[in-house]
Motif scaffolding. Sequence first.
Motif, PDB file in Angstrom:
ATOM      1  N   GLY C  50      31.031  38.879  37.959  1.00 14.11           N
ATOM      2  CA  GLY C  50      30.999  39.129  36.522  1.00 14.11           C
ATOM      3  C   GLY C  50      31.713  38.045  35.745  1.00 14.11           C
ATOM      4  O   GLY C  50      31.217  37.545  34.731  1.00 14.11           O
ATOM      5  N   PHE C  51      32.855  37.639  36.273  1.00 17.96           N
ATOM      6  CA  PHE C  51      33.626  36.587  35.620  1.00 17.96           C
ATOM      7  C   PHE C  51      32.784  35.323  35.493  1.00 17.96           C
ATOM      8  O   PHE C  51      32.666  34.732  34.418  1.00 17.96           O
ATOM      9  N   PHE C  53      29.596  35.048  35.716  1.00 11.27           N
ATOM     10  CA  PHE C  53      28.421  35.280  34.882  1.00 11.27           C
ATOM     11  C   PHE C  53      28.766  35.134  33.407  1.00 11.27           C
ATOM     12  O   PHE C  53      28.066  34.494  32.644  1.00 11.27           O
ATOM     13  N   LEU C  54      29.895  35.695  33.021  1.00  9.42           N
ATOM     14  CA  LEU C  54      30.265  35.641  31.606  1.00  9.42           C
ATOM     15  C   LEU C  54      30.759  34.265  31.215  1.00  9.42           C
ATOM     16  O   LEU C  54      30.459  33.761  30.143  1.00  9.42           O
ATOM     17  N   ARG C  55      31.497  33.652  32.140  1.00  9.75           N
ATOM     18  CA  ARG C  55      32.082  32.361  31.809  1.00  9.75           C
ATOM     19  C   ARG C  55      31.005  31.290  31.729  1.00  9.75           C
ATOM     20  O   ARG C  55      31.055  30.381  30.906  1.00  9.75           O
ATOM     21  N   GLY C  56      30.032  31.374  32.618  1.00 11.25           N
ATOM     22  CA  GLY C  56      28.964  30.387  32.593  1.00 11.25           C
ATOM     23  C   GLY C  56      29.419  29.052  33.141  1.00 11.25           C
ATOM     24  O   GLY C  56      30.357  28.968  33.934  1.00 11.25           O
ATOM     25  N   LEU C  60      28.247  28.848  37.531  1.00  8.86           N
ATOM     26  CA  LEU C  60      26.987  29.533  37.781  1.00  8.86           C
ATOM     27  C   LEU C  60      26.273  28.893  38.955  1.00  8.86           C
ATOM     28  O   LEU C  60      25.742  29.570  39.836  1.00  8.86           O
ATOM     29  N   ARG C 187      21.679  31.802  34.234  1.00  8.40           N
ATOM     30  CA  ARG C 187      22.197  33.157  34.475  1.00  8.40           C
ATOM     31  C   ARG C 187      21.125  34.034  35.098  1.00  8.40           C
ATOM     32  O   ARG C 187      21.381  34.794  36.025  1.00  8.40           O
TER      33      ARG C 187
END
Lengths: 295, 260, 348, 366, 253
Positions: C50-51, C53-56, C60, C187
């Motif tokens: 999740g980290f 994914f959100l951070r990008g 990734l 993503r």
Amino acid sequence: MPSLVELVQSLVNGVGIGLVYGLIAIGFCVIYNASGIVNFAQGVFVMLGGMFTHAFLIKLGWPLAVAALVSIVAVAAIGVVVHVAVVRPMWNRKAPLFAIILATLAVQLLIEQIVILTMGDQPRTYPDFTPGGPLKLGDIAISYQLFWILGCGALMVALLTLFFTRTRAGRALRACSQNREAAALLGIPVDAMLMLSFALSAALGAAAGILITPTQYTAYGVGAPFGTNGFIAAIIGGFGSAPAALLGGVLLGVVQSAAIVVVGAGYKNVVALTVLLIVLLFFPQGLFGGRGKKA
Amino acid sequence: MALLSVRGLTKRFAGLTAVNAIDLDVPEGSLFAVIGPNGAGKTTFFNMVSGFLPPTEGTIAFAGADITRLRQDRIAAAGLVRTFQLVQLFKGLTVAENVEVGFHLATRGGVTAALLRPSWFRRQEADVHARARELLAFVGLGAVADQDAELLPYGQQRLLEVARALAAKPRLLLLDEPAAGLNAHETDALAEVIQELNRKGTTVLLIEHDMALVTRIAHRIAVLDFGCKIAEGTPDEIKRHPDVIAAYLGAEETPEAAHA
Amino acid sequence: MSSPRAASGPSFRRTRSDRTMTLPATISTRLGRVGWVGIGAAVLIALLFGFVFLRGGYLLTVMQLAMIYGLFCVGLNFFMGYTGQASFGQNAFAAIGGYGSAILCVQYGLPPILALVVAMAIAGVAALVVGWPTLRLRGHYLAMATFALGLITYDVSVQWESLTKGYMGYAGIPPLGIGPYEIDDERAKLVCLMVILLFGLWISNRLRDSRFGRALRAISTSEPGAAALGIRIPRYKLAAFVIAALYASAAGSLFAHVVGFISPEVFGLQMVVVTFTMLYVGGIGTVLGPAIGAVVASLLPEVVRGTGRFQDIAYALVLLVLLVYAPKGLSALSGLGRPRAATPQAGS
Amino acid sequence: AAQDTIKIGSSLGLTGYGSITDGHWREGLELAVEALNAKGGVLGKKLQLVHEDNKSIPQQAVLVYRKMMTEDKVVAFDSGCISAGNFAAASFVTRAKLPMMLCSILPQQPEEQKWAFSFLPPPKFEVDSRYEFLKSKTDIRKVGILGDPSPYGSLMRKFALEDAKEFGLEVVANESYQQEDADFSVQIGRINAAGAGAIIMIGQGNAVITVAKNIKSLGLDKMLLLGSVNERDLLVEAGRVLGDRYLFPSPIIQVAIDDLALITDPKARAAAEAFITPLKAKHGGKIDTSMSSRAWDSLLMLAQAMEAAKTTEGTAVRDAFEKIGPYVGAGAPYEFSPTQHVGITKNPYVIAYVKDGKLAINHDGR
Amino acid sequence: MTAADATLVDARPAADGRPPLIEVAGLSASYGRVAALKPVDLRVGEGEFVTVLGPNGAGKTTLLRAIARLVPGAGRISFRGQDISALPTHKVARLGIVMVQEGRGLFGEMTVRENLLLGAYGLGGAGEEIERRFATVFELFPKLRLRADQIAASMSGGEQQMLAVGRALMAGPQLLMLDEPSLGLAPRVASGILDTLGELNRNGLGILLVEQKAPLALKLAKRVYVLASGSVRAELPADQIGSHHDLARYYFH
Ligand SMILES: Nc1ncnc2c1ncn2[C@@H]1O[C@H](COP(=O)(O)OP(=O)(O)OP(=O)(O)O)[C@@H](O)[C@H]1O
Ligand SMILES: Nc1ncnc2c1ncn2[C@@H]1O[C@H](COP(=O)(O)OP(=O)(O)OP(=O)(O)O)[C@@H](O)[C@H]1O
Ligand SMILES: CC(C)C[C@H](N)C(=O)O
Ligand SMILES: [Mg+2]
Ligand SMILES: [Mg+2]
């Protein structure tokens, strides 16, 4: 159609490189015989042998014998460090064998990087031990260094064989690989023996490196290809016996050179490895490894 | 007709004839023992019968079919299942799982079934779980079913191996020294297990050094020495057989063992 | 030199034959079931995921590769973990997948999904054909034979330029997608790979606790014992090998489609080393171990990237520490929390 | 602060087979950045070089390219010689519309080539200068090829086979090797047996030392070895073995390092001097210039394009770069254009050999 | 419980004041959370023959392994008064405490002769003494002489057991610990080994024997410890345990 001279010369060349492989392979046998571990860092011991000797010989101008001796001792010391810092703690924690093998790969990476940082990444080499050459037999040329390799290789094999079969320490080393508990129960200092095996193996690797550097070069990254070829040679021979390892190397070299002649260098490893596979299918314990087959 | 019928079975290693032209018939439903001094060739004989060693000469017939040189798993599939002198447990598995593996032959289903889990497969798995526990209870290991097999003390490992072999529902069960490492009480319990399953119809061929056990439960005994069968008969005959006493039991041994 | 505690201890217990022939199954299985700790680990991985994914950003990509390698390792785990055999040559099948996908898409215009499946079929057949004779070998000899397979495949992919373009590499491989919809966004790619990996794990978990999986695990500790119970050892080993090859091929295909470029080095020795690291760091023979290992071993170099020239040294040191202090993998650390903890630790 | 610097990314094979070449490429880049910043930077901002080790493998290259794009927000790339690594990244660099200067050959996809600029002399030059040497300075007419399968090497082999006739030469043996091989005696023996008087070696890297050793230990004391372009250390090491029988194409600046007078064109000499002076100041005597000079050129040209475009935005910079026109650099003269993304269009090589541990131009044949 | 039985034998040091050969006080050992051995006291005097009996899983093997320092244990172990509870295994062995392991612990890929030679590892190079010991072992197990060059792993089960005992004797032990040496031996050989142990014992060798086969084990022993669930349930003079004696009452509970 290649001429006879060309074929014989190719054969000689194959034996030459094969001896190099065999020399590297010998070092694998000691640690394997003592612990069952395939030490993938063996290649870096070979590399370090060449690097140190180059430094002492060329940079510091020491005589060859002294440079070689000091290098061997230094590499043996590194072998001890590898054992004490990595292998022993893992073994005592009952790490699976392949995890230990993986750790030796990490050690290889570590040592390579330290070498880059301290000694740089340039390749180095130094001249043959005996200047001049090659020896010419008719049209066939044999480099003097090959005789050094052959001689020292044979000597190493003979001494190792004697050591493992005839001496108390050698027997004890083998015992450690087969049953550490039982060995300890008989008063064999298992840890010390394993340490000895790493020192010995590193020393043998260094000696190999010292002998073969004049035929090519050494650089921080040669450990992996050296190790790979040595490992293949050891397997062809039948893992764990020094004479078999040397012979396995020669066989590998000869098959490779025959492959170069027949199908070209691009596929030489494909051919050699296919031959290896076929050998393994018929001799599942390696060519000379028939002993001790279980029912 | 004999369930197992062996003719001229021979095994030579390098210079040594470990098993020498043995003929043996094990009748269906019997409880048959093979005894003999150490190195007489008993285990080698078992190894050949169960397909773990190719015989040098001779034939082995099981339930009328020739099984000489058949692959081990085929022999097992035919209903001939063995245990080992040196226990061959599945060390990473729990005690119960060890027995569940034993049901391999009695069950079916491969990758597809495991993935799709049709209802017959789920039933089968449930059944296997339940029966494994029953079997463990039967040999007295019910309490340790979920323990790691590797950590069992030696005697229990032997019992587990027997239970595991039973799961395969053998017609003929070969037991190689099942009582080694068991004390007198445990041996008694084992004897009951063996007799019980024999009563239920399993033919048993047993190697044992515990003469008390053998003479008590075996219907017939064959004696090997130096690879040869030197005697065969009922326990009473064997106990009195002079060659057997000379080769194996030793004069003073018989009463001693009997009373243990 | 000798600390008596370390020198004694139960550490000697294993004999060599234990260590060489049977790979790690002893450790594996008892920790294998997805228990509390497994769930904990999964939650941790999910958080990391999740980290990222959100951070990008490039993490990734790191995570994408981790998922791909993870898939490879889940497959390898069938052969090395459950079945206890050594393979140093699974990269060969990844190469078949990668090149299969590349060639089928670029030369023959197959849609990526179809190419992936066809390549898997090819890899499966190849595994069947080479595995059948090879798997009679054991221990180091099997390791070597499979190693040879990997090296041979590598050399062929270098030399057979008309097919593979050699070191020039294969470029322009289309991204995954169905019909006109291509998965282009980083993503989206990651999520897609994650789903595929979860599917792979689900298969692994299902197979492990079944008649089939038990047979594999039985083979890993005692071949005689397994044979005596009627398990057809060559067949099961081959099945595990083929499954591993199918996973490897899928991983190779996914690499090709996700990165869009492959060359022989992608499937070289490096891949063997990296996946071994993942398998052992995560915990071989466990269900989740390969995935955990893949994520940890992929993120680790990035964590130490800041050390610059010392990146490799830092990486090697951390790896060594992991191997020394968690020699049975991170997921085995969880064993400490379970009742009847398995392995006695010297001095504890 | 981010706006105050212009970040240029570089993916380098600092370990693995590209390590020596790319190490020098980095030196050239760093030097150029320092020089530019000393003069006030570009567009009033400081330049900053971000480089990452791709370990000479494409998977890592993909990662480090992405890292530099997303974390460091570089505006352009100036990467090393690992062709496959650059190819692997080319597609997404292209999509992000970032120009990439390369030490390697160009990626093969047409749309990717629009964004890439190669500073590597085309392979044909390396071949032809050696053939020309054989034709004009020796009476050797039969040659054998010994080449590796790297992308650049494969291209070069093609030319070596095609061009021989043009120079009145015959290729009598066509052998190959792999970078990590420990022995080439068999191939060399076959080349010799085929009657070749010279070996055309195709491929950079350490292997040349082993080749030289093998020639020597086979006792082939007439055989010439014409190697590929290479790093100074390797040239010297191989030269130590074979003496003046080892010859190689070299950009003139590599030979001229101690004697700039060797460069006859004054403009080129000035460009070389501008590069060599700070290089010597920084790295002392032991320096290699064949790679680093072109790295230097590439960065200076990139800076010039940015100045011309008045922005660091990718498309504008690329277009500006294509319009730079003829440029005399330290390593070679370049002539990029919208249709020409391989900048070196004239053969920049001289044939050199090793003399007393230094490189010397071969004027008279032997 | 068995308090009465436990005091039947005087467990204090021998009258001459010499410390016992081996003395274990409060020795416990565990595997992870399994307490395989709860604090145990045990003693073998000089030249004494002591047997440990107990059901499966009682901790007998663990006890021997703890004394040999193969499992880390808490508590005090002293050998002739010297504290050895922190020594590594090989140093314990060098003192003359030699153990025949359950499951034999042979060097499977080595020959019988090599296994025996390794038994005499502690002797160093002393040739004559080694030959003498070879002779003793071969006399005891003629089979081993016949098979001297066979690979140990290919020997029959019983032959391997002979080799294990023979190898231990090669070490010239001061205290010989045997973990079920009769395992897998034909009755004759088993009693043969027991006879040998008896003879060695008469010549002054201290012996600590773990045995399942009670009758065999009791023939020679002077004292018997009964171990169950990791604790010593009783310590009895051997002659107190006739064939009539129900050991089982110590086993359970
Ligand atoms: N692979 C082998 N190579 C050489 N000799 C062997 C091999 N296997 C067994 N033997 C020998 O064959 C003989 C018979 O062995 P086997 O294991 O069958 O005996 P056994 O009757 O089971 O004895 P035990 O009761 O001691 O287990 C032994 O002397 C043994 O040493
Ligand atoms: N490595 C181990 N890890 C965990 N528990 C163990 C281990 N080894 C033994 N145990 C446990 O310790 C207890 C004592 O075992 P031990 O082997 O000492 O018994 P034993 O008296 O020798 O039995 P046997 O007569 O069967 O040999 C048993 O419950 C066993 O399950
Ligand atoms: C210039 C070179 C070093 C090129 C390199 N061998 C490659 O093509 O990858
Ligand atoms: Mg037997
Ligand atoms: Mg025990």
